[in-house]
Design an enzyme around this catalytic site. Sequence first.
Site, short mmCIF file in Angstrom:
data_model
loop_
_atom_site.label_atom_id
_atom_site.label_comp_id
_atom_site.label_asym_id
_atom_site.label_seq_id
_atom_site.Cartn_x
_atom_site.Cartn_y
_atom_site.Cartn_z
N HIS A 1 31.08 51.47 27.54
CA HIS A 1 31.95 51.64 28.72
C HIS A 1 33.25 50.86 28.65
O HIS A 1 33.99 50.83 29.63
CB HIS A 1 31.22 51.19 29.98
N LYS B 1 39.91 49.37 43.16
CA LYS B 1 39.14 49.15 41.93
C LYS B 1 39.03 47.65 41.71
O LYS B 1 39.69 46.88 42.42
CB LYS B 1 39.82 49.80 40.73
N LYS C 1 44.17 46.73 34.66
CA LYS C 1 44.33 47.76 35.69
C LYS C 1 45.69 47.63 36.39
O LYS C 1 46.11 48.51 37.12
CB LYS C 1 43.19 47.66 36.71
C1 NBG Z 1 33.73 50.82 33.23
C2 NBG Z 1 35.10 51.26 32.77
C3 NBG Z 1 35.59 52.46 33.55
C4 NBG Z 1 34.54 53.55 33.50
C5 NBG Z 1 33.20 53.00 33.94
C6 NBG Z 1 32.10 54.03 33.84
C7 NBG Z 1 32.56 48.74 32.76
C8 NBG Z 1 32.15 47.76 31.73
N1 NBG Z 1 33.27 49.78 32.34
O1 NBG Z 1 36.80 52.93 33.02
O2 NBG Z 1 36.00 50.19 32.92
O3 NBG Z 1 34.89 54.63 34.32
O4 NBG Z 1 32.83 51.91 33.14
O5 NBG Z 1 32.01 54.56 32.58
O6 NBG Z 1 32.26 48.59 33.93
#
Ligand code: NBG
Length: 800
Positions: free
Chosen positions: A357, A536, A542
Amino acid sequence: MPSENTTSGPTNAGFRDAVLRHLTYTLGKDVSHATVYDWRMALSFAVRDRVIDRWFAATRESYDKGAKRVYYLSMEFLIGRLLQDAIVNLRLEEQAFSAMQDLGLDFDTVVHDEPDAALGNGGLGRLAACFLDSLSTLGVPAYGYGIRYEHGLFRQSFVDGRQMEAPETWLQQRNAWEFERPEAAFNIGFGGSVSETGTQAVWTPGEGIVAQAYDTPIIGWQGAWANTLRLWAAKPVQLFDLDRFNRGEFAAAAEPEALARTISRVLYPDDTTEIGKELRLKQEYFFTAASLRDILRRFESEGHSLEMLPKKAAIQLNDTHPAIAGPELVRLLHDERGIAFDDAVEIACGCLSYTNHTLLPEALERWSEGLMSRLLPRHVALIERIDAAHAAKHPHRKVTLMEHGEIKMGELSFVMAHKVNGVSALHTDLMKTTVFKELHGLYPDRIVNQTNGVTPRRWMLSCNPRLSGLITETIGDGWVGDLEKLSGLEKSVGDAGFMEAYGKAKRDNKVQLSNWLQSAHGVKTDPDALFDVQIKRIHEYKRQHLNILEAIALWQEIRENPNAGWTPRVKIFGGKAAPGYFFAKDIIHLINDVAKVLNSDPVTSPFLQIVFLPNYNVTMAERLIPASDLSEQISTAGKEASGTGNMKLTLNGALTIGTLDGANVEIRDRVGAENFFLFGMTADEAEARREVADHAAKAVKADARLARALKAISDGAFSAKERGRYKGIVENVSGPDYFLVASDFADYWQAQREVDTAFANPQDWMRAAALNTARAGWFSSDRTIRGYLADIWHAESLLG
Ligand code: NBG
């Protein structure tokens, strides 16, 4: 909110009586003394009753058909509130609403009494929750496995603009949705020693903790199927030390219990950096080991032989947090069940798959060998053996599973999984060329892409009843179970009646939000202004600081020329910073300080207002998203793996201002470049720009607006009593600027002015918004789950 009830069963009066029965016999309360909490619980139990039979039937059917089950192992499930969700999925809106009305209660007040279950940090945890909804909707036999944290993500407040953290207390009241399962408990060991006799190793842990299950049924759309979210709570093996108690050492006597419970006490408030605490590793092993034992118990109860495991169990590792599943499964098969080591590895690989992720290097978990040997001595030996087997197969490999005294959990997950997936097309490509470059070369078929999605039940039907109603009126209600049907709206986009209704739904949502901002936060906003939303986690990548810098520059420009016909805008921020992430906390402080100055400026405030809402969570997202006009997705290209908030906002008709990052790329491809405000460098350009000497200083020099905004901060325009307060931010943006705020600023400014111009033409704006909704169908988590089923899990739906 009531909509047509499509389930058979009790009439409205029957449902009301069920609520009353629960109030009396489950809660032991009399109507005249019942509080909102009592009513909420009674309503929840009445709704929950409607889930149980379906839940049992689904479990039975999975056994009867010998179906393959999907197991989703995740440290986080950011489920939020469940009552409204269950009501919507069961189509009980009408009955629940009229029951509350008959009883003289306000439905919304009762529903809003439920605490928000914040068992996650952000995207990764919310994705897991959307996946549970889709797995049940699609009728796939599945279990979510995680931790029943006593305290979810901290509660955020602001004191003088600074983030304060307080413990979250979702379990202070009874949790209506869970069933305690005292019989489903496993002893989980840590430490101790390993003895080897011949080829057999026996691990004798030095300490033990009990993992006890709590089950929450997850009902799918229209109640067609229900799966289980099984969360583990840590309990002591021995309740307390009676000898010590009898000696009067009361605190010491309770110590073992307190220590054991610590493991499921709190969710770590950090989603991208590894804090390296022993407790965290214990949490990871605790829930992974308990889940695997449960999976094997279920499998063995069906009488299969162990080689069949990959045909019956697909185990998904949500990021590396459950990565210890690889060696643990090998241990359970090899040490405890006598399967040959190589066969055990092969069986484990056949079951396991891993989702990555994030590519941020600091977020890829590594555990020190010392710590790991102390807690999990047998696993370290097994990892060495797995590494040796990998080396034997690929003698020229450079990437090892252990390096500089550390165990690399990303690489371990990769090697132990039969499939590894990224969460957007760009992210998956970058995985292949960066973090997993060599491993990808060795296993070219292993990496696959599954672009994230969001559940339309929660992120449209439930949170946006106005727009949902219009969509259903226009194309029927098939879209809820098949979001791609939204494309049927396209032909109505030219229709004046439809467009008027679409515009009205958005405006009414904005009025509702505006009223809430006033009543809950004392903030007055104009619902006709552009609602510009960035919600977020707070993180440098970000780039909330890019957003606030642009706001400062805009404020300065409006002051100079207040009569230039500015488009009124309310910038809304929401998000938490990890408590130890000081730069992110400074960004929050800066936004709040800037808000104070701008909002009290009589010249500019009619055009520009800043609102930072404390304690952003799932429930707040449900309020904000339907009322948003502009979605800020402004990460440095290459850094946001996917994003899912971007999808929710698109679906609800917000236009995106964004970079070519994560799923933004795919969103733009689908909604059309003309309905998306693109700016900034690509991932490749960003990479190249970092190599240019003094790139940030040059960018600041070349952009008078940016220079002036930074100067205002340095001069103390927003922190008069402490001019140096934001020195760190200013120096970062004009110096190293790894996240390229300065270099992307001019382009971002330009794109924002295009937004202003576009918003000043409401008809065209609404048309673009409606096209965003009509073209967002692909971003359903149902589509994502179908992709996992086909490419990774090879499991099937048991519905039709
Ligand atoms: C997050 C990412 C996001 C993504 C989500 C779900 C973590 C480690 N990663 O960009 O930053 O949408 O995972 O995949 O939380």
